[in-house]
Structure formats: structure tokens, C-alpha cells
Design an enzyme around this catalytic site. Structure first.
Site, PDB file in Angstrom:
ATOM      1  N   SER A 227       0.834  -1.195   0.000  1.00 39.34           N
ATOM      2  CA  SER A 227       0.000   0.000   0.000  1.00 39.34           C
ATOM      3  C   SER A 227       0.878   1.258   0.000  1.00 39.34           C
ATOM      4  O   SER A 227       1.674   1.443  -0.913  1.00 39.34           O
ATOM      5  CB  SER A 227      -0.958  -0.054   1.189  1.00 39.34           C
ATOM      6  OG  SER A 227      -1.982   0.887   1.053  1.00 39.34           O
ATOM      7  N   ASP A 450      -9.202  -3.956  -5.981  1.00 34.46           N
ATOM      8  CA  ASP A 450      -8.738  -3.346  -4.730  1.00 34.46           C
ATOM      9  C   ASP A 450      -9.321  -1.937  -4.616  1.00 34.46           C
ATOM     10  O   ASP A 450      -9.259  -1.154  -5.557  1.00 34.46           O
ATOM     11  CB  ASP A 450      -7.213  -3.307  -4.742  1.00 34.46           C
ATOM     12  CG  ASP A 450      -6.591  -2.836  -3.440  1.00 34.46           C
ATOM     13  OD1 ASP A 450      -7.334  -2.368  -2.548  1.00 34.46           O
ATOM     14  OD2 ASP A 450      -5.363  -2.940  -3.305  1.00 34.46           O
ATOM     15  N   HIS A 479      -7.214  -6.217  -0.210  1.00 34.03           N
ATOM     16  CA  HIS A 479      -6.080  -5.295  -0.206  1.00 34.03           C
ATOM     17  C   HIS A 479      -4.868  -5.995   0.386  1.00 34.03           C
ATOM     18  O   HIS A 479      -4.865  -6.403   1.539  1.00 34.03           O
ATOM     19  CB  HIS A 479      -6.447  -4.065   0.631  1.00 34.03           C
ATOM     20  CG  HIS A 479      -5.406  -3.007   0.653  1.00 34.03           C
ATOM     21  ND1 HIS A 479      -4.878  -2.447  -0.486  1.00 34.03           N
ATOM     22  CD2 HIS A 479      -4.781  -2.383   1.694  1.00 34.03           C
ATOM     23  CE1 HIS A 479      -3.995  -1.532  -0.162  1.00 34.03           C
ATOM     24  NE2 HIS A 479      -3.904  -1.471   1.158  1.00 34.03           N
TER      25      HIS A 479
END
Length: 540
Positions: A227, A450, A479
Site C-alpha cells: 500500500s 482493490d 487489499h
């Protein structure tokens, strides 16, 4: 993103935002050169000092044989001989024979604001076994996080106050309340951070990585970022291409400077609407278990009944619409949350509030950690890039977006609104881009649906990192792709980290099966304003 936020179809921003982006000051060439020299100096010192590892602080709750230490980094890289801060580091040695060892693998889980200190525990996970044989597994807490010069912007008890509201289409009076809160929060960050506040940013997170690399005795960095970790990992690859060994970018943030961070957050809200529909469609398929409706619209109506119920009388006195929304946002991140979230809604409508209370009520024991994560998230995103300073721009864009993406739009806006009133100077986002031949092959992983880091971001990163390979998990939305249930993805990661091999032309693989109804899954938890930290896993 609490993270890190991003993409999808998006409203067109007005000329006010565009002109603000154009007018924002960038770091000058002299400052950039000075910071580069500062990194060299700090890295040399770190290489000489190394890291003295010993017992981990009890607060980290890390089991043996994990050990911990610290590394010193400059607060301001343009003044490398000035104030320093200590970053906490965790480590478990490679478990294989000496001839198998390939060095250290550093991990960051995202955010901004998330700590990776737990990462060495992955050595005990079966599908990490071969990687753990070859690499020392290294976790760390980035600047501002945990024990690494922690940043705080408000009293943790205020941060998790509950119950709270979460209107999909807020009134003018509610907007004024949130504007006042955002201004107060930004002022709290300024008071607590003082002169250090501008130095919590992504460029410094990337520079810290190079000092950590040197302290570990590594000539080249092997890194896995998830991320938000993909963003400053990509900045690292741009700033220090000759220091890159192998890099895995899992669930990539869109690094386009025009996206960082205002547009990314708008795009993220669109993507969460799509995932919210995925969840409701799954619940409808299992109506025999949950009795919430036989199609996505009927499930939405059941959810609205729960919202109305906790608005009238908060569950357990602590779960109002804000806490309900925060808990349900988890279903947008992880398929594993689907069974427990659906069960909580179902049980509530049958008169049993306890599952919802268990999953959504704030946890006082985690208040300080959540507030710290929120403070770092806010500081980094506000410091990284220019934001609209006129609420009329936020109001226009989010009002329009909420008409077609109501699930997360305004909550996302409120979380980021302190950036409109941020006291520290804002800078033009750094450019992520490498030329062919600058880097060894790198690996990008992305799930097609996502929400926290929409797929367009992975495509953009793939374009900007020459020689990278993109592996796509088709029709999937959880995710964080690495380390999950998809054996094919696990094999790609292992082959890359152990042998440096990337799939020719990237690849696309189907998602693992959806969760089974009725049991398992992650309970998760609710909270106050800090719920978006899930996005950081950001983001994130």
C-alpha cells in the site's frame, strides 16, 4: 490509504485545484542536493555504527527469537549533523544454512502511520518458510510511528470518542462542525510537532530506508512495501537506483504527482463504492444464511435499517453510525471480513447487538496507537503535496462524488480535511520514474478490484518503473496480495525474492475462492476518526 488513498473513475477537478497544484512550491535544487549529501553522511555513520540488537521492548509484544534495536537518522537531511531521531527495528535471522542466506528483507505495511515491527513473525508462517531461510526478516517503525520519535496530534481519548455520526449527505451545520474539528486537529499537530512537523514526509521515509540499509550492512536494499509502502519504496528506487536489490510493490499507490494525494483519495472513494457492492452481492447470494436480502439493493436497505437503529440508540452506548461505517469499511479491504460483518448486521436485526458491538466499538487499549497512526498519516499526506485550501472546492467535489459513491466519500473527505488548514509548508510531490537499465527487475502485485489502492495505480507504477513486472489478481479485491491464499501469487513472490525472476510480460491470475458464509473471517474492530488506518495496510 488511512491511508493511502487512490483511484478509479473520478470527478474532474476544478480550476482552483489545478491552479493550486501548479503554484505549489517544490523543494529547491539546493535543498535537494543538500539532502542527498545528508543521506550519504547519515548512511556512512549508520554503516559504521550498525545496529545493536537485543531484547525487544515489552510494548512490542514480540516473541523470541525476534530481537530489536535502533538506528539513528537525521530529522532534517539538509542538516545531517543536527538533531537525530531513533527508528526502532526488529529482526529474526535467516533460518537456513549460511550458503542459503541472501541478506536482509525489509518490510513496510503501509499507512502512512503503520508499524512493521511484527514482520519477523512471518518466519513462522508456512508459505514464508523458504524466504525466511534465505533472508533476515526486518521490520521497523517509520519516523513518527510507535517508538520512533512518535507524533501525536490530540488526546487519544478524544480520538476514539463514541458514538459519532457519519451522514452520507451532510448538512451545512454538520460541515461547519467538521471544518472546526479539522482546523483544531491541524493546530494540535502544529503544537505537538513544532519545528519537526514538516519532516514527517515520504521523501524522508525513503531516505530513512537508505540509512537503514547501511546500518544493516547491506550494499543493496531488498524491500517489500504494501500500500503506502509502495509509494515511498518507489521514491527510494528513483532516488537510489544503484542501491536497489529486489523490490516487491504489493497493492500499489498511484505515484503520479498529479494524484498525490487529493485526487487519489477521491478515486479511492469511487473504488470503495464498487467493493461495497461486491460485499452486498456476496451477502445476497447467501441470503439463506444471513436473511438480509436476495439482491444487493435489498441488502443495502437492511444495512440502512441498522444505520437508522444505531443512530436512534447506539449499540452498547458506543456504536453509532460512525462506528458502524468504520467497521463496514473493513469489508471493503478484506474478503475475510465478509462473514463476520454480514453476521453482525443479521444478528442486530434479529435483536442481538453483541456481534456488532464486538466488531465496531472503540477499543480504549488501542487508542494511543490509533491516534499515533492517524497523526503520522495526516502529517505525511499533508506535507507531501498541495491540497485545496478553500473548503468550497472540497464541498463541490465531494458533494458531486457522493451522489454516485456515497459509501465512503464524505468520511474520506473528513479524514483528510486537516490538510486544507495545514500549518507546515506544502511541497510539490516528487517524481517517481526510472530509465531502462537503471534498476534490476522489480515486481508489482495488484488485485483488480482493490479499493484502498485501485488497480490504475499499479498500472501507472508499472509504466514509471522501467523493467518492472506486473502480476494481477483478476476479479479480486482484497487489499494486499502477497502472503494470502493465492498459491500462484505466493510462488511468484518466492521465485522473485529467491532467484530474482519475474514473469515475462507480467501475468494475470484468478482470485482465490470467496469466503464461506456463516463463520470464520476477521472480527476486526471499530474506532473513532482513525478507522481509515485500515486503508494503509493504507495504507492505507
Amino acid at each position: 490509504m488511512r491511508a493511502v488513498a487512490k483511484y478509479g473513475a473520478l470527478t474532474t477537478l476544478g480550476s482552483v485545484v489545478l491552479s493550486a497544484l501548479v503554484a505549489a512550491p517544490a523543494d529547491g535544487a539546493d535543498a535537494t542536493t543538500s539532502a542527498a549529501h545528508g543521506v550519504v553522511r547519515a548512511a556512512q555513520r549508520a554503516a559504521t555504527a550498525g545496529i545493536v540488537f537485543g531484547a525487544c521492548p515489552k510494548a512490542e509484544q514480540l516473541p523470541d527469537p525476534i530481537v530489536c534495536g535502533t538506528v539513528e537518522v537525521p530529522l532534517d537531511y539538509t542538516e545531517p549533523d543536527g538533531r537525530t531521531i531513533s527508528l526502532t527495528v526488529s529482526r529474526v535471522p535467516a533460518s537456513g544454512s549460511p550458503e542459503l542466506r541472501q541478506g536482509a528483507l525489509v518490510f513496510n505495511p503501509g499507512g502512512p502511520g503503520a508499524s512493521g515491527m511484527y514482520f519477523p513473525m512471518a518466519a513462522e508462517v508456512p508459505h514464508w518458510k523458504r524466504i525466511a531461510e534465505a533472508y533476515d526478516l526486518i521490520g521497523y517503525a517509520p519516523r513518527g510511528v510507535g517508538s520512533s520519535a512518535p507524533l501525536s496530534c490530540e488526546d487519544p481519548a478524544d480520538f476514539v470518542k463514541a458514538p459519532t455520526q457519519s451522514p452520507i449527505h451532510p448538512s451545512e451545520s454538520y460541515k461547519r462542525e467538521r471544518i472546526a474539528e479539522a482546523k483544531a486537529y491541524a493546530q494540535g499537530c502544529a503544537r505537538a510537532g513544532g519545528a519537526a512537523l514538516p519532516h514527517y514526509n515520504s521523501l524522508n521515509n525513503a531516505r530513512d530506508l537508505d540509512v537503514l540499509r547501511a546500518a544493516l550492512g547491506e550494499q543493496r536494499l531488498t524491500f517489500m512495501g504494501a500500500s503506502y509502502g509502495t509509494y515511498f519504496g518507489a521514491l527510494y528506487a528513483t532516488l537510489f537506483p544503484s542501491h536497489v536489490g529486489r523490490m516487491v510493490f504489493d497493492s500499489a499507490v498511484n505515484p503520479d504527482p498529479e494524484q498525490i494525494w487529493y485526487r487519489n483519495n477521491l478515486d479511492q472513494s469511487v473504488a470503495f463504492e464498487r467493493r461495497w457492492d461486491d460485499f452486498r452481492t456476496w451477502v445476497a447470494k447467501h441470503d439463506a444464511t444471513y436473511h438480509l436480502g436476495t439482491d444487493a439493493e435489498a441488502v443495502r436497505q437492511s444495512y440502512e435499517r441498522v444505520r437508522a437503529g444505531v443512530a436512534h440508540k447506539p449499540a452498547g452506548g458506543k456504536v453509532g453510525p460512525g462506528q458502524l461505517q468504520a467497521a463496514m469499511l473493513g469489508a471493503g479491504y478484506y474478503d475475510d471480513y465478509w462473514p463476520t460483518r454480514a453476521s453482525a448486521l443479521s444478528e442486530y436485526l434479529k435483536g442481538n447487538q453483541q456481534p456488532l458491538i464486538d466488531q465496531a466499538a472503540p477499543r480504549p487499549a488501542a487508542a494511543a496507537q490509533s491516534e499515533n497512526a492517524s497523526a503520522v498519516y495526516t502529517a505525511v499526506e499533508c506535507n507531501d503535496a498541495p491540497w485545496p485550501t478553500d473548503f468550497a472546492v472540497w464541498d463541490r467535489d465531494n458533494t458531486a462524488l457522493a451522489r454516485r459513491a456515497p459509501f465512503e466519500t464524505w468520511d474520506n473527505a473528513w479524514m483528510n480535511l486537516p490538510c486544507a488548514y495545514w500549518p507546515a509548508p506544502q511541497r510539490r510531490p516528487a517524481e517517481v520514474r526510472t530509465r531502462p537499465g537503471q534498476l534490476p527487475p522489480t515486481l508489482i502485485l495488484a488485485a483488480e478490484r482493490d479499493a484502498a489502492t485501485p488497480y490504475e495505480g499499479a498500472v501507472e507504477l508499472h509504466k514509471r518503473l522501467a523493467g518492472s513486472a506486473l502480476v494481477t489478481e483478476r476479479d479480486a479485491g482484497t487489499h494486499g496480495v502477497a502472503g494470502g491464499a493465492n498459491a500462484c501469487v505466493t510462488a511468484y513472490v518466492e521465485d522473485y525474492l529467491l532467484h530474482g525472476k519475474t514473469p515475462v510480460g507480467g501475468g494475470g491470475r484468478g482470485a482465490p475462492p470467496p469466503p464461506r458464509p456463516g463463520g470464520g473471517g476477521a472480527a476486526g474492530g471499530g474506532g473513532g476518526r482513525g478507522h481509515k488506518h485500515q486503508k494503509s495496510r493504507t495504507g492505507g
